[in-house]
Structure formats: C-alpha cells, structure tokens
Design a protein around this motif. Structure first.
Motif, PDB file in Angstrom:
ATOM      1  N   ASP A   1     -38.072 -25.846   6.725  1.00  0.00           N
ATOM      2  CA  ASP A   1     -38.038 -24.536   7.383  1.00  0.00           C
ATOM      3  C   ASP A   1     -38.802 -24.627   8.696  1.00  0.00           C
TER       4      ASP A   1
ATOM      5  N   HIS B   1     -27.225 -27.052   2.616  1.00  0.00           N
ATOM      6  CA  HIS B   1     -27.380 -25.672   3.094  1.00  0.00           C
ATOM      7  C   HIS B   1     -28.060 -25.626   4.465  1.00  0.00           C
ATOM      8  N   PHE B   2     -27.567 -26.461   5.382  1.00  0.00           N
ATOM      9  CA  PHE B   2     -28.091 -26.425   6.744  1.00  0.00           C
ATOM     10  C   PHE B   2     -27.805 -25.051   7.348  1.00  0.00           C
ATOM     11  N   ARG B   3     -28.837 -24.428   7.875  1.00  0.00           N
ATOM     12  CA  ARG B   3     -28.693 -23.113   8.491  1.00  0.00           C
ATOM     13  C   ARG B   3     -29.408 -23.105   9.834  1.00  0.00           C
TER      14      ARG B   3
ATOM     15  N   GLU C   1     -24.426 -21.037   9.197  1.00  0.00           N
ATOM     16  CA  GLU C   1     -24.553 -22.075   8.174  1.00  0.00           C
ATOM     17  C   GLU C   1     -23.401 -23.069   8.319  1.00  0.00           C
TER      18      GLU C   1
ATOM     19  N   SER D   1     -24.106 -31.782   5.080  1.00  0.00           N
ATOM     20  CA  SER D   1     -24.879 -30.678   5.660  1.00  0.00           C
ATOM     21  C   SER D   1     -24.653 -29.388   4.885  1.00  0.00           C
ATOM     22  N   HIS D   2     -23.417 -29.183   4.434  1.00  0.00           N
ATOM     23  CA  HIS D   2     -23.103 -27.979   3.652  1.00  0.00           C
ATOM     24  C   HIS D   2     -23.813 -28.010   2.298  1.00  0.00           C
TER      25      HIS D   2
ATOM     26  N   GLU E   1     -33.121 -24.297   8.847  1.00  0.00           N
ATOM     27  CA  GLU E   1     -33.511 -24.310   7.445  1.00  0.00           C
ATOM     28  C   GLU E   1     -32.568 -25.217   6.659  1.00  0.00           C
ATOM     29  N   ALA E   2     -33.084 -25.849   5.611  1.00  0.00           N
ATOM     30  CA  ALA E   2     -32.256 -26.712   4.766  1.00  0.00           C
ATOM     31  C   ALA E   2     -32.937 -26.892   3.422  1.00  0.00           C
TER      32      ALA E   2
ATOM     33  N   ASN F   1     -27.826 -16.577  10.696  1.00  0.00           N
ATOM     34  CA  ASN F   1     -26.558 -16.473   9.966  1.00  0.00           C
ATOM     35  C   ASN F   1     -25.618 -17.660  10.132  1.00  0.00           C
TER      36      ASN F   1
END
Length: 285
Positions: free
Chosen positions: A79, A225-227, A233, A221-222, A84-85, A231
């Motif tokens: 973070d 949860h790469f963000r 992602e 990356s999905h 974020e991940a 909003n």
C-alpha cells in the motif's frame, strides 16, 4: 467409474482435451524455436523431453489441487497510496512467467534481426541441457495456467449435484492432459520443421509469445489485485480474443506463403527488343 462413461463426462473430456491442445500451441512454438538452435540429432529429443515435462508438471499440479488452490491466499500487502496490491503465490508464478516469456521473446527477435544466430560454429551456450532448462522453466508457467483453466471447467461436485465427484474430475483432467500431450508429440516434429524453415513464421511465433507474455503479466496483476488510485484495477485479457488474433494472423501468413509459392516470374513480351537495345548501348559506349 461409471460416471466417466456418461455423455457429460465424455463431452467434458473432449472439450478439455481440445482446450489443452489450444493452450499448448504457445508451448510448441517455444519448443520449436529453442530446439531449432540445437544440432539436428538433438532436436527431437528436446521436443520429447519438453512435452514430457509439460505432462509431468500438469499431472503433479492436478494431484496437488489443494496446494494450487491454496496459492490464492495473500502472502503480503502493498500500500503506497497511489498503488495497492495483495500478492498471492499464483500471481507471483504467473507474473514472473510472463516477464520471462517477454524477455526470451524480445531477445530472440533481437538475435534474429541483428543476424546473431548461433550455429554449430557459434556459441556453445545452446546445449541440450541449457535448452531443457529453459523449456522446464516455461513449462511450469504454462502448466500452472493450464491447470487453473482445467479446474475452472470441470466440476468436482458430487454426481447428485451435477458434478463428477473429486476422483472423477481428477481422472477426466489427467486423461485430457495425457491425450493432448500425445497429440502434440505427434505433430511437434512437423510443426517445428515448418516454423524453422520459414523466418516469417518464426518472427510471427515470437510475436505471439510476446502477446502471451503480456497476457500472463496482466493475469498475474489481476490475481494480485493491482490497483492504481481509487478505482483503477488491472483486469485480465480474454484468452478468446488473443487466440483469435493468433489464428487470424497465421491464416493470413499461410495465404501469403501460398501466394509466394504459386507466383510465377513476370516475363516481358518485348524482352528481346530490350536486350538488343542494351547491347547496342554497350557497343556505343
């Protein structure tokens, strides 16, 4: 065992076998390019070992389904405010595999475009053992991605609930892997010969591997949860779109090869007159 001979089980086996073959095309392309740099007598052995490794890795992963599914647990969080991940074991394997595939594809294209082919008089780094190590590393990623797809397709619910049960689903997936690998072994030789005899197909195949590497990086990356920001992602790239573009490109290239093969040299009807004029000019000069 009776459930394995039901129409639903046979359809699931056929569908999963076809999917395994489609997902194995990138594996065959990589095998063709890596084995093509070996001596002629070592190339069949490298292809056989590579495909056998693919089968062994996939069967081991199928028997370790619980471990594979456990890799979805988050190992650590990141973070940084703008990023974020939640990194998982699956995301690390798939993301790292995508990076390796990108590096290998780009470096191979660079060697071919710059004329740095390694032949029998070139570097000795492309030994059989080095080729097998490269194949094994990439097979881990390909096998992992393939097994995740297979687990999502075959239901391990009990027969009363419309599934095949845990043992039935495992047998179906193992049979699909074995059948698909046997089919790929049969066609790996002709495909490798065709790829290595046509430089444009080699570049096209390496370009496909770049696409697949990007797809694996996006998928990793999905899963992590790469963000970015609040909003944004990272999503996945649909495999259907990717493989459609690959097959369409191959179809166009096959048409080009067919046209080049059937093309006749253009002959001028007045070529004798032109030759006579050229000879007169030479005499005059």
């Amino acid at each position: 065992m009776e459930i394995l001979f039901t129409p639903n089980a046979l359809m699931a086996l056929l569908t999963l076998t076809f999917l395994e073959i489609i997902l194995g095309i990138d594996n065959i392309v990589f095998l063709s390019i890596v084995s093509g740099k070996l001596k002629a007598e070592d190339q069949p052995k490298a292809r056989r070992v590579g495909l056998l490794l693919a089968m062994v890795f996939r069967i081991i992963l199928l028997f370790g389904i619980t471990w594979v599914m456990g890799l979805k647990e988050v190992l650590f969080h990141v973070d940084w405010g703008f990023f974020e991940a939640g990194v998982t074991g699956q995301s690390l394997i798939i993301f790292g595999g995508g990076l390796f595939l990108l590096y290998k594809s780009v470096s191979e294209i660079h060697h071919k475009m710059e004329g740095e082919e390694e032949g029998t008089t070139g570097k000795a780094s492309n030994s059989l053992s080095a080729a097998i190590i490269q194949i094994a590393l990439l097979n881990i990623v390909f096998s992992f991605d393939s097994i995740l797809t297979a687990i999502g397709m075959v239901s391990n619910a009990e027969p009363e609930q419309g599934g095949f049960g845990h043992a039935g689903a495992l047998i179906i997936m193992i049979l699909a892997v074995v059948i698909s690998i046997v089919i790929m072994m049969i066609f790996a030789g002709p495909v490798s010969k065709f790829v290595n005899e046509h430089p444009t197909i080699q570049i096209l195949g390496l370009s496909f591997l770049i696409l697949i590497g990007v797809m694996l990086i996006a998928e990793g990356s999905h899963l992590a949860h790469f963000r970015f920001g609040a909003n944004v992602e990272v999503g996945t790239i649909p495999k259907g779109y990717l493989y459609f573009s690959i097959f369409f490109s191959l179809f166009v290239e096959f048409l080009n090869l067919r046209m080049k093969k059937n093309r006749k040299p253009v002959k001028l009807h007045n070529n004798k007159i032109i030759d006579r004029k050229l000879k007169d000019e030479d005499v005059t000069n």
